[in-house]
Design a protein around this motif. Structure first.
Motif, PDB file in Angstrom:
ATOM      1  N   LEU A 197      -5.085   3.414 -12.712  1.00 50.76           N
ATOM      2  CA  LEU A 197      -6.134   3.021 -11.769  1.00 50.76           C
ATOM      3  C   LEU A 197      -5.770   1.726 -11.043  1.00 50.76           C
ATOM      4  CD1 LEU A 197      -8.914   3.868 -10.777  1.00 50.76           C
ATOM      5  CD2 LEU A 197      -9.927   2.461 -12.563  1.00 50.76           C
ATOM      6  N   ALA A 221      -3.881   1.422  -7.129  1.00 51.93           N
ATOM      7  CA  ALA A 221      -4.560   1.217  -5.849  1.00 51.93           C
ATOM      8  C   ALA A 221      -4.970  -0.235  -5.675  1.00 51.93           C
ATOM      9  CB  ALA A 221      -5.779   2.124  -5.754  1.00 51.93           C
ATOM     10  N   VAL A 279      -4.162   9.983 -10.528  1.00 50.57           N
ATOM     11  CA  VAL A 279      -4.648   8.641 -10.178  1.00 50.57           C
ATOM     12  C   VAL A 279      -3.508   7.799  -9.596  1.00 50.57           C
ATOM     13  CG1 VAL A 279      -5.625   6.504 -11.084  1.00 50.57           C
ATOM     14  CG2 VAL A 279      -6.542   8.687 -11.818  1.00 50.57           C
ATOM     15  N   VAL A 320      -2.718   9.353  -5.993  1.00 50.04           N
ATOM     16  CA  VAL A 320      -3.805   9.032  -5.067  1.00 50.04           C
ATOM     17  C   VAL A 320      -3.823   7.526  -4.798  1.00 50.04           C
ATOM     18  CG1 VAL A 320      -6.325   8.878  -4.886  1.00 50.04           C
ATOM     19  CG2 VAL A 320      -5.260  11.021  -5.581  1.00 50.04           C
ATOM     20  N   GLY A 321      -3.646   6.740  -5.870  1.00 46.30           N
ATOM     21  CA  GLY A 321      -3.624   5.283  -5.718  1.00 46.30           C
ATOM     22  C   GLY A 321      -2.547   4.831  -4.753  1.00 46.30           C
ATOM     23  N   VAL A 355      -3.850   5.490  -1.255  1.00 45.09           N
ATOM     24  CA  VAL A 355      -4.910   4.555  -0.876  1.00 45.09           C
ATOM     25  C   VAL A 355      -4.320   3.153  -0.661  1.00 45.09           C
ATOM     26  CG1 VAL A 355      -6.985   3.393  -1.717  1.00 45.09           C
ATOM     27  CG2 VAL A 355      -6.711   5.851  -2.056  1.00 45.09           C
ATOM     28  N   THR A 366     -10.218   5.595  -4.432  1.00 45.08           N
ATOM     29  CA  THR A 366      -9.419   6.298  -5.439  1.00 45.08           C
ATOM     30  C   THR A 366     -10.310   7.188  -6.305  1.00 45.08           C
ATOM     31  OG1 THR A 366      -7.904   4.433  -5.478  1.00 45.08           O
ATOM     32  CG2 THR A 366      -7.769   5.972  -7.312  1.00 45.08           C
TER      33      THR A 366
END
Lengths: 253, 557
Positions: B342, B345, B417, B420-421, B424, B462
């Protein structure tokens, strides 16, 4: 006479402060042009606009006829730039920086490697490289030298250098002057900015005086300085702050 | 000199945003009042005071590290003045004592006097109050000096791996508390009334631990004085005085508060890893993408400010697992790797700002291939440098707690994650670009330039964009099975790759069209040279981020 770099009415207003006011300048192919001016005159701002780092409010610049702001990719491919006082990828060694920079510009790996080795040797950065020194740990003069190496690596047609001799020792400065003369002799064109009049007189064949964001004079060295020295001409154009006899009396011991 | 330094400090603070100072003042006064209330009202006042004073100590140790305002007066500013280093250090330390923080702390610590009045009766009250006043003063000196010493050690320590690690533990603990502190807090809140009534009766070991901590010594001195045990009271106060004096000496004299103008990095025994580029063989492809990925991976490994991001993320995951175990929920440990993921991002939300003004190189070397390589290479750097520790931590936690059944879901979550992070992060890096202190001038842990708005947006974006994978992952957790595991993993990869690709494409498009403006945000902040002038969502977000950055910069000064 063809033009290597043309600055055409470049103007920049920083929230009320006019840093450059219709700056016009023509740099002929094969010339060494010196840009001189007092602190805060607008030299760095004009250079930044000329090489595509700072978008002008009005006016434009062209490299060998290619507009820097209309066709940035083509124009920038012909430019080599050394800005003053900006960060580099600080946690790389000099050779890592050159390798990164050359590959990012799309150069072949073997060309990058051989040119890097040669540049590091000529600029006397090879000992630092052998020790594994990071750019962060370089002295100010060494930073200038590795910056010059990045500007030269892709063999540009026009070099624009902001204060290239600042903090560079006399021996290295001679090497630098030799490199720059070699570059021009091989058909390149050069613009440097500097505070040091004697250096500009020694190295350059053309000169432009900038103050208050305006070009006060430009032409060949002989045209600008006439029968006097460049420093006298500069002081005449820019104006001198005379120190009165009564001022700073407290400096006496 | 002390007077001048204090005036300078107040002059600088006058230029920080008013609401921040006000908020600090309100929180401080609130804490002081709570200390008094707890001491006077709670039946187990002594035990409560032990805990609250330990809280003040901990607050002073951690607080300044986490807020950039602590370094109002940097020793480097005074390096050229003809002042003795010790005098300068002492002067800077003295200036810290004159301020809102020290004032409200004094207010809170004086609750010791209230405690003295409560526990003593008859003639012993005078002695107990005297012990309380002396104890409170000594504790204030100890707390503030220790705080400065720790802060200075950490500032100096950003030059060493160990120092980065210490800072990372603190950040990791803070982030874990923000995210999952409720796991631990909820049983504590439930137990508060009992604690106020009985104190540490149920856990006497806590009372003795807190009593032996320096923050407990004045409480013991007051209680000894109230009982008429004079030697014990004097003994505790003497120990406190010695500790305060020692902390003062450490803070003022060990040259920690005096300027550091030497090497920017600790002495190295050998060449940096992977630095033989001229003679060694090349691992990464000799392409623009390979060049940027190589530069980024070296930066994540060598730059203390970047390592701090990675290490904090790892410690965040570790503390999350610890909280889970403490709260009796071992399944939470499976989330520790996801926690690291996490942070991709969040840590990557200002990649260009972390490099200082180095973006000029991309502007000068602009080409479609170079811009694409720069964004994609930064994504590769993020995914590798944070994804690998995330996976490793997940494996270690599964090994330690035996929660192997949760591993497929955890690994799928990490994949989605992280990817995607990375998408982003590059969008926020371009849109919310925020200048920090230029890399060769950085000293403190908070110098790299952070943008709270970007970090918030990055976090929520995120969480939103991984939601397609959350559904099968949750099902997988409640009902483990091979079919569902394959479905979850597939969804995670597709979801992650799609967002990473799309985010990168948006960032590339935006950077291509606003390259000089993005650089101007770093080089000429606040002049309007970096304004993009559009009216789309990204333009508005960009404008808000710039405002946030300028406000934060004004606060730093």
């Amino acid at each position: 006479m063809t033009t290597a770099l043309r600055l055409d009415g470049l103007t920049k207003d920083f929230s009320g402060t006019l840093a450059a006011d219709h700056v016009d300048l023509t740099v002929p192919v094969g010339s060494l042009t010196g840009l001189v001016g007092p602190n805060g005159a607008g030299k760095t701002t004009s250079i930044a606009m000329a090489v595509g780092l700072l978008r002008p409010d009005s006016g434009t610049a062209a490299v060998h006829g290619v507009d820097v702001w209309a066709e940035p990719v083509r124009a920038k491919a012909m430019l080599g730039v050394l800005p003053d006082g900006l960060a580099l990828p600080e946690r790389l060694t000099g050779a890592e920086l050159l390798t990164y920079w050359g590959l990012l510009r799309g150069m072949a790996a073997d060309v990058v490697r051989s040119r890097s080795v040669e540049l590091m040797r000529i600029l006397e950065l090879d000992a630092a490289e052998e020790r594994g020194l990071l750019v962060l740990e370089y002295s100010t003069g060494m930073r200038k030298k590795i910056g010059l190496a990045t500007a030269l690596l892709h063999a540009p047609r026009v070099l624009v250098l902001d204060e290239p001799f600042e903090a560079v020792d006399p021996v290295s400065a001679r090497v630098l002057r030799g490199i720059l003369r070699r570059f021009v002799a091989a058909g390149g064109s050069l613009v440097i900015s500097s505070h040091v009049m004697s250096l500009v007189e020694d190295l350059c064949d053309r000169v432009a005086v900038i103050a208050g964001g305006r070009v006060l004079a430009d032409g060949t060295l002989a045209e600008v300085r006439g029968a006097t020295s460049l420093e006298d001409t500069f002081v005449r154009l820019v104006g001198e702050r005379e120190i009165g006899t009564g001022e700073l009396a407290w400096l006496a011991h | 000199m002390v007077g001048t330094l204090i005036r300078l400090r107040f002059a600088i603070q006058r230029h920080t945003p008013g609401w921040k100072r006000l908020l600090g003042l309100v929180l401080g006064i609130g804490a002081a009042l709570l200390t008094w209330a707890a001491t006077l009202i709670a039946p187990a006042g002594g035990d409560v005071l032990l805990l609250v004073l330990a809280g003040w100590l901990a607050g002073w140790l951690v607080g300044p590290v986490l807020s950039s305002g602590a370094a109002v007066l940097r020793p480097e500013y005074f390096a050229l003045l003809p002042l003795e280093r010790r005098r300068l250090g002492a002067g800077l330390l003295a200036s810290v004592f004159v301020g809102v923080g020290a004032a409200v702390t004094a207010g809170g610590l004086l609750a010791l006097v209230g405690h003295a009045i409560v526990v003593a009766d008859g003639p012993a009250v005078v002695a107990a109050v005297a012990a309380a006043l002396l104890g409170a003063t000594l504790l204030l000196v100890l707390v503030v000096s220790l705080s400065r010493a720790v802060y200075a050690v950490l500032g100096a320590a950003m030059r060493t791996r160990l120092g980065v690690e210490v800072a990372a533990v603190q950040y990791g603990l803070l982030i874990a508390t923000l995210f999952a502190g409720w796991l631990v807090v909820s049983p504590v809140v439930g137990a508060t009334p009992v604690f106020l009534r009985d104190g540490f009766a149920a856990v006497p070991v806590a009372a003795s631990v807190l009593g032996w901590a320096p923050s407990g010594w004045p409480v013991r001195a007051v209680e000894a004085a109230a009982d008429g045990r004079w030697p014990a009271a004097l003994g505790w106060l003497g120990m406190l005085a010695a500790a305060a004096a020692a902390a003062l000496c450490v803070a003022a004299a060990v040259a920690l508060l005096t300027p550091h103008v030497g090497d920017r990095t600790a002495r190295r025994a050998r060449r940096p890893l992977g630095s033989r580029v001229l003679t060694g063989s090349r691992v990464l492809p000799a392409t623009p993408l390979g060049a940027v990925a190589g530069k980024e991976l070296r930066a994540w490994w060598r730059d203390p400010w970047r390592s701090l991001e990675v290490r904090s993320a790892i410690w965040f995951g570790v503390f999350l697992a610890v909280f889970g175990v403490l709260a009796g929920m071992p399944r939470v440990t499976a989330l520790s790797g996801v926690a690291v993921a996490l942070m991709v991002a969040l840590s990557g939300a200002n990649l260009f700002g972390q490099d200082g003004t180095a973006l000029w190189q991309l502007v000068v070397g602009q080409s479609p291939a170079a811009v694409r390589a720069d964004i994609r290479g930064r994504q590769v750097g993020l995914v590798v440098s944070m994804g690998v520790p995330a996976v490793l931590l997940a494996l270690v936690m599964a090994l330690l707690t035996g929660t192997w059944a949760l591993l497929p879901a955890a690994l799928s979550a990490i994949v989605v994650v992280v990817l995607v992070g990375s998408g982003v992060a590059v969008v926020m890096s371009v849109v919310g670009v925020t200048p920090g202190v230029d890399p060769h001038r950085r000293v403190n842990a908070t110098d790299a330039g952070e943008n709270n708005l970007s970090i918030q947006v990055a976090l929520w974006a995120t969480l939103l964009l991984v939601s397609p994978t959350v559904v099968p992952a949750v099902l997988l957790v409640s009902d483990p099975g091979v079919g569902l595991a394959v479905l979850t993993a597939t969804t995670a990869v597709v979801n992650g790759v799609a967002v990473a690709w799309l985010g990168g494409a948006v960032a590339i498009h935006r950077l291509t069209h606003h390259l000089p403006e993005t650089f101007a945000r770093l080089r000429y902040p606040g002049t309007g040279a970096g304004t993009t002038g559009g009216s789309g969502v990204l333009d508005r977000l960009s404008g808000h981020a710039e405002k946030e950055a300028l406000t934060a910069a004004a606060g730093r000064r």
